[in-house]
Motif scaffolding. Structure first.
Motif, PDB file in Angstrom:
ATOM      1  N   SER A 210       0.881  -1.206  -0.246  1.00 54.70           N
ATOM      2  CA  SER A 210      -0.084  -0.015   0.045  1.00 54.70           C
ATOM      3  C   SER A 210       0.652   1.175   0.110  1.00 54.70           C
ATOM      4  O   SER A 210       0.359   2.191  -0.583  1.00 54.70           O
ATOM      5  N   ASP A 211       2.100   1.268   0.499  1.00 57.50           N
ATOM      6  CA  ASP A 211       2.969   2.466   0.666  1.00 57.50           C
ATOM      7  C   ASP A 211       3.869   2.604  -0.845  1.00 57.50           C
ATOM      8  O   ASP A 211       4.531   1.619  -0.884  1.00 57.50           O
ATOM      9  N   GLY A 212       3.345   3.405  -1.344  1.00 63.40           N
ATOM     10  CA  GLY A 212       3.923   3.654  -2.722  1.00 63.40           C
ATOM     11  C   GLY A 212       5.609   3.856  -2.518  1.00 63.40           C
ATOM     12  O   GLY A 212       6.374   3.283  -3.532  1.00 63.40           O
TER      13      GLY A 212
ATOM     14  N   MET B  75       7.686   2.654  -0.257  1.00 65.00           N
ATOM     15  CA  MET B  75       8.284   1.438  -0.182  1.00 65.00           C
ATOM     16  C   MET B  75       8.104   0.448  -1.373  1.00 65.00           C
ATOM     17  O   MET B  75       9.173  -0.182  -1.591  1.00 65.00           O
ATOM     18  N   ALA B  76       7.300   0.340  -2.001  1.00 62.38           N
ATOM     19  CA  ALA B  76       7.136  -0.449  -3.398  1.00 62.38           C
ATOM     20  C   ALA B  76       8.183   0.150  -4.332  1.00 62.38           C
ATOM     21  O   ALA B  76       8.923  -0.776  -5.108  1.00 62.38           O
ATOM     22  N   ALA B  77       8.482   1.573  -4.482  1.00 71.21           N
ATOM     23  CA  ALA B  77       9.418   1.864  -5.221  1.00 71.21           C
ATOM     24  C   ALA B  77      10.728   1.800  -4.849  1.00 71.21           C
ATOM     25  O   ALA B  77      11.624   1.020  -5.713  1.00 71.21           O
ATOM     26  N   GLN B  78      11.026   1.653  -3.508  1.00 71.84           N
ATOM     27  CA  GLN B  78      12.281   1.337  -3.231  1.00 71.84           C
ATOM     28  C   GLN B  78      12.651  -0.225  -3.367  1.00 71.84           C
ATOM     29  O   GLN B  78      13.786  -0.546  -3.721  1.00 71.84           O
ATOM     30  N   LEU B  79      11.541  -0.955  -3.255  1.00 69.41           N
ATOM     31  CA  LEU B  79      11.456  -2.439  -3.248  1.00 69.41           C
ATOM     32  C   LEU B  79      11.812  -2.858  -4.597  1.00 69.41           C
ATOM     33  O   LEU B  79      12.771  -3.587  -5.097  1.00 69.41           O
TER      34      LEU B  79
END
Length: 192
Positions: free
Chosen positions: A9-11, A13-17
């Motif tokens: 849900s955290d954009g 965090m998703a971008a970093q991953l």
């Protein structure tokens, strides 16, 4: 190329991953905003995936959706600080946050490395398909009845019920009709 699904849900965090995984040579082919989207993505084709996700997304929990994910998709849970390890209860691999990029990459790589052996074992244990049209029709009817039981008893949609039977079939190496028969016998036991 090894394909990864992200469900966060955290954009940020998703971008970093995504950045860490793509730099390590993985293809992040889908970023999902809901667990049902992750389930759907895991069935899009016959490829193998690793899904990197959190335990809760929106109103859903991974424990509700993990059984519906394709057997060709392994799940890596990233646990928030202080969150309990759910791996044993769910059969999923978990990695607590904060984590290092190397630990993340190694965990995803390990899931990919162990997947082919499991899948080839499943393929060797699958029983042969029924030979006659009558047998196929009988199996279709049994599966349909079992889906109706799941829809009534477990409040699933028809699609969810089908995926549930399909997942259990793939995990156990039994035909869908065998799983459906077991569901029907369970329903009969409860009614008596």
């Amino acid at each position: 190329m090894k394909k990864v699904l992200l469900a966060f849900s955290d954009g940020l965090m998703a971008a970093q991953l995504r950045t860490v995984l793509e730099q390590a040579g993985f293809c992040v082919c889908r970023q999902c905003a809901a667990f049902q989207e992750l389930v759907d993505a895991s069935y899009e084709n016959e490829e193998e995936y690793v899904a990197v996700t959190q335990t809760k997304l929106g109103r859903g929990s991974i424990t509700q959706y993990a059984p519906m994910v394709s057997s060709r998709c392994e799940i890596l849970l990233l646990l928030a600080e202080g969150e309990e390890y759910m791996g044993r209860a769910t059969g999923l691999l978990a990695l607590p946050l904060p984590t290092t990029p190397a630990d993340l990459v190694e965990s995803v790589e390990m899931l990919f490395e162990t997947m082919p052996a499991r899948l080839s074992q499943e393929a060797r244990t699958l029983p042969p398909k029924p030979k006659t049209d009558e047998q196929r029709e009988l199996e279709r009817k049994v599966v349909t009845e079992a889906k109706e039981v799941l829809m009534r008893r477990n409040q699933m949609t028809e699609e969810q019920a089908h995926r549930f039977i399909q997942k259990r079939s793939m995990d156990s190496g039994a035909r869908m009709a065998q799983i459906a028969s077991h569901i029907l016998s369970t329903d009969g036991d409860m009614a008596s």
